[in-house]
Design an enzyme around this catalytic site. Structure first.
Site, PDB file in Angstrom:
ATOM      1  N   ASN A   1      27.758  37.597  31.215  1.00 28.24           N
ATOM      2  CA  ASN A   1      26.495  38.452  31.444  1.00 28.24           C
ATOM      3  C   ASN A   1      26.586  39.811  31.118  1.00 28.24           C
ATOM      4  O   ASN A   1      25.572  40.501  30.656  1.00 28.24           O
ATOM      5  CB  ASN A   1      26.558  38.298  33.070  1.00 28.24           C
ATOM      6  CG  ASN A   1      26.091  36.988  33.740  1.00 28.24           C
ATOM      7  OD1 ASN A   1      25.366  36.174  33.144  1.00 28.24           O
ATOM      8  ND2 ASN A   1      26.463  36.777  34.834  1.00 28.24           N
TER       9      ASN A   1
ATOM     10  N   ALA B   1      37.712  45.110  29.666  1.00 29.80           N
ATOM     11  CA  ALA B   1      39.130  45.393  30.098  1.00 29.80           C
ATOM     12  C   ALA B   1      39.979  43.962  29.988  1.00 29.80           C
ATOM     13  O   ALA B   1      40.036  43.219  30.692  1.00 29.80           O
ATOM     14  CB  ALA B   1      39.176  45.831  31.499  1.00 29.80           C
TER      15      ALA B   1
ATOM     16  N   SER C   1      37.537  41.757  37.896  1.00 31.43           N
ATOM     17  CA  SER C   1      38.436  40.738  37.882  1.00 31.43           C
ATOM     18  C   SER C   1      39.563  40.942  38.716  1.00 31.43           C
ATOM     19  O   SER C   1      39.991  42.179  38.682  1.00 31.43           O
ATOM     20  CB  SER C   1      38.847  40.363  36.561  1.00 31.43           C
ATOM     21  OG  SER C   1      39.834  39.396  36.561  1.00 31.43           O
TER      22      SER C   1
ATOM     23  N   GLY D   1      38.589  45.072  45.516  1.00 30.64           N
ATOM     24  CA  GLY D   1      38.415  46.422  45.620  1.00 30.64           C
ATOM     25  C   GLY D   1      37.939  47.146  47.177  1.00 30.64           C
ATOM     26  O   GLY D   1      38.088  46.074  47.957  1.00 30.64           O
TER      27      GLY D   1
ATOM     28  N   GLY E   1      37.433  48.844  42.328  1.00 32.79           N
ATOM     29  CA  GLY E   1      38.662  48.466  42.271  1.00 32.79           C
ATOM     30  C   GLY E   1      39.482  49.864  41.888  1.00 32.79           C
ATOM     31  O   GLY E   1      39.180  51.094  41.832  1.00 32.79           O
ATOM     32  N   PHE E   2      40.824  49.615  41.391  1.00 33.77           N
ATOM     33  CA  PHE E   2      42.114  50.668  41.418  1.00 33.77           C
ATOM     34  C   PHE E   2      41.425  51.483  40.047  1.00 33.77           C
ATOM     35  O   PHE E   2      41.055  52.677  40.226  1.00 33.77           O
ATOM     36  CB  PHE E   2      43.221  50.053  41.271  1.00 33.77           C
ATOM     37  CG  PHE E   2      44.205  50.633  40.315  1.00 33.77           C
ATOM     38  CD1 PHE E   2      44.486  52.213  40.697  1.00 33.77           C
ATOM     39  CD2 PHE E   2      45.116  50.103  39.428  1.00 33.77           C
ATOM     40  CE1 PHE E   2      45.432  52.754  40.308  1.00 33.77           C
ATOM     41  CE2 PHE E   2      45.895  50.973  38.749  1.00 33.77           C
ATOM     42  CZ  PHE E   2      46.329  52.480  38.988  1.00 33.77           C
TER      43      PHE E   2
ATOM     44  N   TYR F   1      44.221  33.631  34.832  1.00 34.79           N
ATOM     45  CA  TYR F   1      43.924  35.043  34.366  1.00 34.79           C
ATOM     46  C   TYR F   1      44.188  35.052  32.902  1.00 34.79           C
ATOM     47  O   TYR F   1      43.337  35.666  32.149  1.00 34.79           O
ATOM     48  CB  TYR F   1      44.881  35.792  35.166  1.00 34.79           C
ATOM     49  CG  TYR F   1      45.037  37.368  34.874  1.00 34.79           C
ATOM     50  CD1 TYR F   1      44.003  38.073  35.349  1.00 34.79           C
ATOM     51  CD2 TYR F   1      45.805  38.023  34.341  1.00 34.79           C
ATOM     52  CE1 TYR F   1      43.663  39.409  35.169  1.00 34.79           C
ATOM     53  CE2 TYR F   1      45.718  39.412  34.228  1.00 34.79           C
ATOM     54  CZ  TYR F   1      44.740  40.161  34.436  1.00 34.79           C
ATOM     55  OH  TYR F   1      44.636  41.370  34.451  1.00 34.79           O
TER      56      TYR F   1
HETATM   57  P1  NAD Z   1      41.522  45.783  41.102  1.00 32.57           P
HETATM   58  O1  NAD Z   1      41.575  44.302  41.740  1.00 32.57           O
HETATM   59  O2  NAD Z   1      41.806  46.998  41.839  1.00 32.57           O
HETATM   60  O3  NAD Z   1      39.842  45.882  40.548  1.00 32.57           O
HETATM   61  C1  NAD Z   1      38.981  44.829  40.293  1.00 32.57           C
HETATM   62  C2  NAD Z   1      37.939  45.126  40.825  1.00 32.57           C
HETATM   63  O4  NAD Z   1      36.739  44.099  40.175  1.00 32.57           O
HETATM   64  C3  NAD Z   1      37.817  44.879  42.218  1.00 32.57           C
HETATM   65  O5  NAD Z   1      37.293  46.167  42.914  1.00 32.57           O
HETATM   66  C4  NAD Z   1      37.081  43.701  42.803  1.00 32.57           C
HETATM   67  O6  NAD Z   1      36.537  43.793  44.152  1.00 32.57           O
HETATM   68  C5  NAD Z   1      36.317  43.486  41.556  1.00 32.57           C
HETATM   69  N1  NAD Z   1      35.704  42.337  41.200  1.00 32.57           N
HETATM   70  C6  NAD Z   1      36.598  41.212  41.127  1.00 32.57           C
HETATM   71  N2  NAD Z   1      35.739  40.028  40.826  1.00 32.57           N
HETATM   72  C7  NAD Z   1      34.630  40.502  41.040  1.00 32.57           C
HETATM   73  C8  NAD Z   1      33.227  39.877  40.586  1.00 32.57           C
HETATM   74  N3  NAD Z   1      33.069  38.488  40.393  1.00 32.57           N
HETATM   75  N4  NAD Z   1      32.143  40.581  40.682  1.00 32.57           N
HETATM   76  C9  NAD Z   1      32.208  41.837  40.866  1.00 32.57           C
HETATM   77  N5  NAD Z   1      33.263  42.483  41.229  1.00 32.57           N
HETATM   78  C10 NAD Z   1      34.276  41.728  40.974  1.00 32.57           C
HETATM   79  O7  NAD Z   1      42.286  45.685  39.721  1.00 32.57           O
HETATM   80  P2  NAD Z   1      42.372  46.921  38.569  1.00 32.57           P
HETATM   81  O8  NAD Z   1      43.996  47.016  38.697  1.00 32.57           O
HETATM   82  O9  NAD Z   1      41.645  48.006  38.978  1.00 32.57           O
HETATM   83  O10 NAD Z   1      42.071  46.145  37.260  1.00 32.57           O
HETATM   84  C11 NAD Z   1      40.723  46.376  36.673  1.00 32.57           C
HETATM   85  C12 NAD Z   1      40.779  45.475  35.254  1.00 32.57           C
HETATM   86  O11 NAD Z   1      41.563  45.955  34.469  1.00 32.57           O
HETATM   87  C13 NAD Z   1      40.800  44.160  35.434  1.00 32.57           C
HETATM   88  O12 NAD Z   1      39.629  43.512  34.645  1.00 32.57           O
HETATM   89  C14 NAD Z   1      41.957  43.899  35.168  1.00 32.57           C
HETATM   90  O13 NAD Z   1      42.172  42.621  34.780  1.00 32.57           O
HETATM   91  C15 NAD Z   1      42.349  44.884  34.147  1.00 32.57           C
HETATM   92  N6  NAD Z   1      43.642  45.206  33.935  1.00 32.57           N
HETATM   93  C16 NAD Z   1      44.421  45.602  34.868  1.00 32.57           C
HETATM   94  C17 NAD Z   1      45.746  45.996  34.689  1.00 32.57           C
HETATM   95  C18 NAD Z   1      46.677  47.047  35.684  1.00 32.57           C
HETATM   96  O14 NAD Z   1      47.872  47.032  35.518  1.00 32.57           O
HETATM   97  N7  NAD Z   1      46.031  47.488  36.686  1.00 32.57           N
HETATM   98  C19 NAD Z   1      46.544  45.468  33.691  1.00 32.57           C
HETATM   99  C20 NAD Z   1      45.754  44.887  32.724  1.00 32.57           C
HETATM  100  C21 NAD Z   1      44.564  44.737  32.952  1.00 32.57           C
END
Ligand code: NAD
Ligand code: UDP
Length: 315
Positions: free
Chosen positions: A102, A117, A78, A41, A15-16, A148
């Site tokens: 898990n 996170a 997530s 991702g 992911g990001f 969420y």
């Molecule tokens: P993103 O969607 O880019 O990355 C999430 C990654 O999790 C993806 O690569 C996705 O494929 C993977 N994923 C989702 N469900 C899965 C599963 N069941 N099993 C395995 N992989 C799974 O989002 P992000 O912005 O990189 O966010 C990453 C984390 O940070 C998340 O938990 C998010 O809730 C938290 N977060 C992000 C922000 C933000 O502004 N970017 C803010 C608050 C919290």
């Protein structure tokens, strides 16, 4: 013989934020196992990490039990964009409930630290500003965002239950709006939306009157905070906001994106999504005192980084 590097598990690695975290861990000499089911991702996000012999990737769903020999676990898997989690509410809830379970079980069996996170969304539509970790939040438990917000709140509660019952070494990081390279230009979040719209000369879609506020943190600052959450012994059992307190209105962000891209795109006002928080700003006193962390990247510099990235993606 050279000492074996500590191995860290990152869920949501493709992911990001996860992919930037993997790069930063590898740069610091850690070995990294990345797990991701590629739901939101992209494998390409890991092209730099894959060049390291210390990186291993497994395509897997965190809803299934995890089995890895690691010293630290970061649980980021997530969907995170409202557009993504509104499309996959059940999968989102499972990643944050069963997925967190898990991770906690694996951490318990290995006596490993687990960094969760979490999100500023646990505060919902807040009645206080800035939001400190002691604020319990104002969340609609059944609205469209509840898949969420409530699953992240469950994840936090489960971490604290493991700490109370098993003395697990958990750290809960409440991430506030984070932006930077590798966000999907179509992921629906406001910065990738505005930047891709401005670069295409399309109208910038402002939801509501644009008077709602957010505080945007650049991903480089976020990753530094996440590393400190792992490396600071005193962070065990703590809940820590990480974000940039530089609060701004969405309409002012639109104007700034137009200015930085040199675009003359008009603004197009669309309805405000249900339960969209009116205000969001982190109190980062705890992150500053406990971790010695503070954000460094300003919004102009950070936006320029995203603009360059999105420009580079155009054919
Ligand atoms: P993103 O969607 O880019 O990355 C999430 C990654 O999790 C993806 O690569 C996705 O494929 C993977 N994923 C989702 N469900 C899965 C599963 N069941 N099993 C395995 N992989 C799974 O989002 P992000 O912005 O990189 O966010 C990453 C984390 O940070 C998340 O938990 C998010 O809730 C938290 N977060 C992000 C922000 C933000 O502004 N970017 C803010 C608050 C919290
Ligand atoms: N937003 C907007 N236009 C867009 C996308 C989002 O005005 O094209 C608004 C959205 O309603 C919210 C803020 O920008 O008030 C931040 O939205 P985002 O989805 O980035 O993150 P959130 O903080 O809501 O999780």
């Amino acid at each position: 013989m050279a000492k074996k590097p500590k191995r860290v598990l990152v869920t949501g690695a493709a992911g990001f934020i996860g992919s930037h975290l993997c790069d930063a861990l590898l740069a610091k000499g850690y070995a990294v196992t990345g797990v991701d089911n590629l739901l939101t991702g992209a494998a390409d996000n890991l092209s730099a990490a894959r060049e390291s012999p210390l990186f291993v990737f497994q395509e897997a769903d965190v809803v299934e039990p995890l089995d890895h020999d690691v010293s630290v676990i970061y649980h980021l898997a997530s969907p995170a964009s409202p557009v993504d989690y509104l499309e996959m509410p059940v999968g989102t809830m499972l990643a944050n409930s069963l997925g967190t379970l898990n991770c906690l079980e694996l951490a318990r069996s290995l006596e490993a630290r687990m960094v969760l996170a979490s999100t500023s969304e646990v505060y919902g539509d807040p009645e206080v500003s800035p939001q400190g970790e002691g604020y319990f939040g104002h969340v609609n438990p059944t609205g469209p965002r509840s898949c969420y917000d409530e699953s992240k709140r469950f994840a936090e509660a489960l971490c604290m239950a493991y700490r109370r019952e098993h003395d697990s070494e958990v750290v809960i990081v409440r991430i506030f709006n984070t932006y930077g390279r590798r966000m999907r230009p179509d992921d629906g979040r406001v910065i990738p939306n505005f930047v891709s719209q401005a670069l295409a000369g399309a109208p910038l879609t402002v939801y509501g009157d644009g008077g709602q506020t957010r505080s945007f943190c650049h991903v480089d600052d976020m990753v530094k905070g996440l590393l400190l959450a792992m490396e600071t012994p005193e962070a065990a059992g703590e809940i820590i906001n990480i974000g940039n307190p530089n609060e701004m209105r969405v309409i002012d962000l639109a104007a700034l994106v137009k200015q930085r891209t040199g675009s003359d795109s008009p603004l197009e006002f669309e309805p405000l999504p249900q339960d969209d928080p009116r205000q969001r700003r982190p109190d980062i006193t705890r992150a500053m005192s406990l971790l010695g962390w503070a954000p460094r990247v300003g919004i102009e510099e950070g936006l320029d980084d995203v603009i360059e990235y999105v420009r580079g993606l155009s054919p």
